[in-house]
Design an enzyme around this catalytic site. Structure first.
Site, PDB file in Angstrom:
ATOM      1  N   VAL A 126      26.367   0.162  31.336  1.00 25.50           N
ATOM      2  CA  VAL A 126      26.671   1.427  31.170  1.00 25.50           C
ATOM      3  C   VAL A 126      27.591   1.779  32.175  1.00 25.50           C
ATOM      4  O   VAL A 126      27.284   1.462  33.367  1.00 25.50           O
ATOM      5  CB  VAL A 126      25.464   2.218  31.216  1.00 25.50           C
ATOM      6  N   ARG A 137      39.063   1.273  35.972  1.00 24.31           N
ATOM      7  CA  ARG A 137      38.773   0.045  36.623  1.00 24.31           C
ATOM      8  C   ARG A 137      37.588  -0.482  36.341  1.00 24.31           C
ATOM      9  O   ARG A 137      37.268  -1.826  35.948  1.00 24.31           O
ATOM     10  CB  ARG A 137      39.239  -0.006  38.170  1.00 24.31           C
ATOM     11  N   PHE A 138      36.524   0.475  36.567  1.00 20.17           N
ATOM     12  CA  PHE A 138      35.126   0.122  36.086  1.00 20.17           C
ATOM     13  C   PHE A 138      35.072  -0.392  34.610  1.00 20.17           C
ATOM     14  O   PHE A 138      34.063  -1.166  34.376  1.00 20.17           O
ATOM     15  CB  PHE A 138      34.105   1.213  36.462  1.00 20.17           C
ATOM     16  N   ARG A 188      28.891   6.553  24.623  1.00 23.79           N
ATOM     17  CA  ARG A 188      27.806   7.745  24.780  1.00 23.79           C
ATOM     18  C   ARG A 188      28.234   8.979  24.453  1.00 23.79           C
ATOM     19  O   ARG A 188      28.975   9.272  25.600  1.00 23.79           O
ATOM     20  CB  ARG A 188      26.912   7.383  25.938  1.00 23.79           C
ATOM     21  N   GLU A 211      14.532   9.323  25.605  1.00 26.68           N
ATOM     22  CA  GLU A 211      14.384   9.434  27.057  1.00 26.68           C
ATOM     23  C   GLU A 211      13.691  11.236  27.163  1.00 26.68           C
ATOM     24  O   GLU A 211      13.604  11.620  28.219  1.00 26.68           O
ATOM     25  CB  GLU A 211      15.687   9.686  27.642  1.00 26.68           C
ATOM     26  N   GLY A 264      14.194   5.258  28.577  1.00 21.59           N
ATOM     27  CA  GLY A 264      14.850   6.059  29.530  1.00 21.59           C
ATOM     28  C   GLY A 264      14.037   6.548  30.578  1.00 21.59           C
ATOM     29  O   GLY A 264      13.675   7.760  30.631  1.00 21.59           O
ATOM     30  N   LEU A 302      14.060   7.251  33.629  1.00 25.63           N
ATOM     31  CA  LEU A 302      14.142   8.267  34.507  1.00 25.63           C
ATOM     32  C   LEU A 302      14.364   9.743  33.811  1.00 25.63           C
ATOM     33  O   LEU A 302      13.838  10.783  34.563  1.00 25.63           O
ATOM     34  CB  LEU A 302      15.762   8.140  35.383  1.00 25.63           C
ATOM     35  N   ASP A 303      15.086   9.898  32.987  1.00 24.40           N
ATOM     36  CA  ASP A 303      15.168  11.261  32.305  1.00 24.40           C
ATOM     37  C   ASP A 303      13.932  11.556  31.662  1.00 24.40           C
ATOM     38  O   ASP A 303      13.319  12.620  31.580  1.00 24.40           O
ATOM     39  CB  ASP A 303      16.286  11.246  30.834  1.00 24.40           C
ATOM     40  N   ASP A 321      22.607   8.784  39.271  1.00 22.35           N
ATOM     41  CA  ASP A 321      23.349   9.617  38.137  1.00 22.35           C
ATOM     42  C   ASP A 321      22.532  10.727  37.800  1.00 22.35           C
ATOM     43  O   ASP A 321      21.572  11.026  38.461  1.00 22.35           O
ATOM     44  CB  ASP A 321      23.721   8.873  36.808  1.00 22.35           C
TER      45      ASP A 321
END
Length: 695
Positions: free
Chosen positions: A112, A119-120, A313, A405, A430, A432-433, A604
């Protein structure tokens, strides 16, 4: 606020209109007037529905809050009574068609990446193939570390031995070990000849568990010259798929930001995205890798994708964007704009207009996060129908990944899948969420256990198990991804190698990793575990009941010491400040942020949601006090300032009441109970816009 122009009754930011009409539509041969008219019609139809769905979230939350305040149980019967839980659908199997192999029939890592960082994005797209030698050499995946000052021969020998041991497991020779292989010019006899795929000028290509392994022979290279067989590297097929993220990992608060994000997506779909940067005093230009060409065993040409298959996304249903104002006034729903823009741009790939292809089956892959229950999934399905009609695309060309999530989605997962059953290609837990939503949903029920204890709580095991088994029960195996969440510590690869094998063992055919290097290392897990065989083994297992999933991690009558409270507040406050200061002051939506122990973790908005909701919960229930929270913020502002002392763009927070970042961090906590679903976006966007205006 940006200058606007009128387009079919919409007030469109001038930079967005210029981008659409100058960079996107001409190359597709689409007339701007007709496109804008169709866009206006979609907003007119779907914006009111979007608002109604958000209002229903608040209605359900108010009912849950009232129940907790009355001291009554918020159990399954109550949740069904208010419509939070819906009846299980009749048995069904998804009908998704034209799905690329990387999603449907292959198992491997997923990246992700924040789409605003070109660049990423290029690094992630190119992470389809990765050097196992490099991954071992530069990380703690092997014990020890390379000595500084050039190539460490001793470390190199350790790396080569480990890589050849891997080859012995994945592609065993007919006899002996890869470590003892001599001159390969006469051929390489492997135990299973069907594993041999082909060769290139420099390598032999093999396949195991659906993933390719390219063994590179270069006796003239520094490494190959000292190898008995001339092997200079082992290249693994690594990140099969990459999600280019417009959501949690970026800070996009206005038209300028949205256009920059869409422009990078356009570059990916056209294949011409490039980024030039300084490295060691030299200008370096990065672009997308070409496909890889081999000569097959029978002399035929074999072409393999050189890049990850790309998802995009979109944002969820909550936020609006100043990039477009509706005919009746007010900002347009951002998720609707994302669906229109990303699908329109993807037509460069669908029509073969780019220099490099993405989907070979003619599909567009959109991940849709933060949906609450099947009604919101049905809304997304109808929205994608409308976008396909706008663009003249066949039905279900636009596929959807459902992020599992939010509590209302995980509790109604089968019904959510059914709502998008002919376009679904992805479900993903997910943690975390989901944890943030768990806390906010039950905010008034009591104080929560400490954050670190939540991964061992009852609901998380039920959540992870249900995700896989519900997916298998409805035919996702062989048609779609069943995914697992992120390994958040990019510098702790040894721990990842020990623990993340649990994801393929669970029957998930993809899982998130924090870097291209991590993707190469995690790919080894999919060589150890045949995921599709594992799915067949567990397909008969019953889906866990809802009671475990609905077990809220309340602390009960726990007695807290002052030290416990201060430690938890410091941990949360440090995480909030370390992330928020980069978001607000520099517009960085995801980065490796040092935690309270100076260990770099990928942060994030999902991690921010947990930390801010946790402190808000403890404040609400008297575990923490306002004075204690303020003291924690003061202590941790000084710590975060020190951790960022080497950043010339950093603006200190300690002792600076005018710090917009510090103001934002405090608002996330002290206004946390009132935030919709506990989301951080409304406050982050407001304070980031304030910081941009001040700058």
């Amino acid at each position: 606020m940006s200058a606007t122009v009128n387009r079919a009754g919409l007030a469109v930011a001038a930079e967005l209109a210029t981008f659409v009409e100058g960079a996107v539509l001409p190359g597709l041969g689409i007339a701007a007037d007709g496109w804008w008219a169709g866009v206006a019609d979609i907003f007119a139809r779907f914006a009111p529905q979007n608002a109604a769905l958000l209002a229903k979230r608040e209605t359900l939350q108010a009912a849950v809050d009232a129940r907790y305040k009355a001291g009554e149980p918020v159990d399954e019967a109550f949740l069904r009574g208010i419509g939070y839980l819906v009846p299980e659908p009749a048995p069904f199997t998804i009908g998704t068609e034209n799905v690329d192999a990387e999603i449907a029939t292959m198992a491997g890592p997923q990246l992700v990446v924040p789409i605003l960082n070109a660049r990423f994005v290029l690094n992630a797209a190119n992470a389809r193939w990765g050097s196992l030698y490099d991954a071992f050499y530069g990380t703690d995946a092997l014990p020890g570390a390379a000595k500084p000052g050039g190539y460490d021969v001793e470390r190199g020998a350790q790396v080569i031995a480990a890589a050849k041991a891997f080859l012995d497991q994945a592609v065993p020779l007919a006899s002996g070990s890869w470590a003892d292989l001599g001159d390969p010019s006469g051929g390489i006899a492997i135990r299973n000849p069907d594993q041999y795929v082909g060769q290139s000028a420099r390598g032999r290509l093999f396949r195991h568990n659906g993933l390719h392994i390219d063994v590179v022979f270069d006796p003239n290279s520094a490494i190959g010259s000292s190898d008995p067989s001339g092997i200079s590297d082992v290249i693994l097929e690594s990140a099969l798929t990459t999600i280019c993220d417009l959501e949690d990992s970026i800070a996009a608060v206005d038209a300028e930001d949205k256009v920059a994000a869409y422009a990078n997506w356009l570059g990916l779909m056209k294949g011409d995205l490039e980024e030039t940067f300084d490295k060691g005093g030299k200008a370096m230009t990065r672009c997308l890798n070409a496909d890889r060409v081999y000569t097959g065993a029978h002399g035929d040409q074999i072409t393999l994708a050189g890049r990850s298959l790309l998802f995009v996304r979109n944002v969820g249903h909550l936020m609006t964007t100043p990039a477009v104002h509706l005919a009746g006034g007010g900002e347009a729903p951002e998720g609707i704009l994302d669906a229109i823009m990303t699908s329109t741009i993807a037509m460069y790939d669908l029509r073969g207009l780019g220099t490099l292809g993405n989907s070979r089956t003619g599909s567009v892959y959109i991940v849709k996060p933060k949906m609450h229950g099947p009604e919101e999934c049905r809304f997304t399905n109808a929205l994608f129908d409308a976008v396909e009609d706008l663009l003249g695309l066949a039905r279900h060309t636009v596929k959807v990944g459902v992020m599992d999530e939010e509590r209302r989605t995980s509790a109604n997962l089968a019904a959510c899948i059914e709502a998008v059953k002919d376009r679904i290609v992805f479900i993903n837990t997910g943690f975390l969420d989901r944890t943030g939503d768990e806390m906010h949903t039950a905010m008034h029920g009591g104080a929560m256990i400490p954050k670190a204890e939540m991964k061992a709580s009852a609901w998380i095991k039920s959540y992870e198990d249900r995700n896989v088994r519900i997916g298998l029960a409805h035919g996702l195996s062989g048609r779609a991804q069943i995914g697992k969440g992120m390994w958040a510590a990019p510098d702790r690869m040894a721990d990842m190698m020990d623990q993340k094998i649990g994801h393929p063992m669970s029957g998930a055919n993809t899982a998130w990793v924090p870097s291209p290097t991590a993707a190469t290392l995690h790919a080894m897990h999919y060589h150890k575990v045949d995921v599709f065989a594992r799915q067949k083994e567990i397909a008969h297992e019953a889906i866990p009941a809802l009671d475990g999933l609905l077990s809220v991690p309340f602390a009960g009558g726990r007695n807290w010491t002052a030290e416990e409270v201060a430690r938890e507040l410091d941990n949360n406050a440090q995480g909030i400040l370390g992330y928020v200061v980069r978001w607000i002051d520099q517009g960085i939506g995801c980065s490796k942020v040092p935690d309270i122990n100076d260990i770099g973790l990928m942060e994030d908005r999902a991690t921010l949601r947990i930390s801010s909701q946790h402190i808000a919960n403890w404040l609400l229930h008297g575990v923490a006090t306002e004075a204690g929270v303020n003291a924690a913020f003061a202590r941790m502002a000084a710590k975060v300032d020190a951790q960022n002392a080497g950043d010339p763009l950093y603006q200190p927070m300690a002792g600076n009441p005018d710090s917009i970042a510090l103001q934002a961090a405090r608002a996330l906590v002290f206004e946390g109970v009132g935030q919709p679903s506990g989301y951080t976006e409304p406050l982050l966007h407001a304070y980031r816009a304030k910081a941009k205006a001040a700058a």
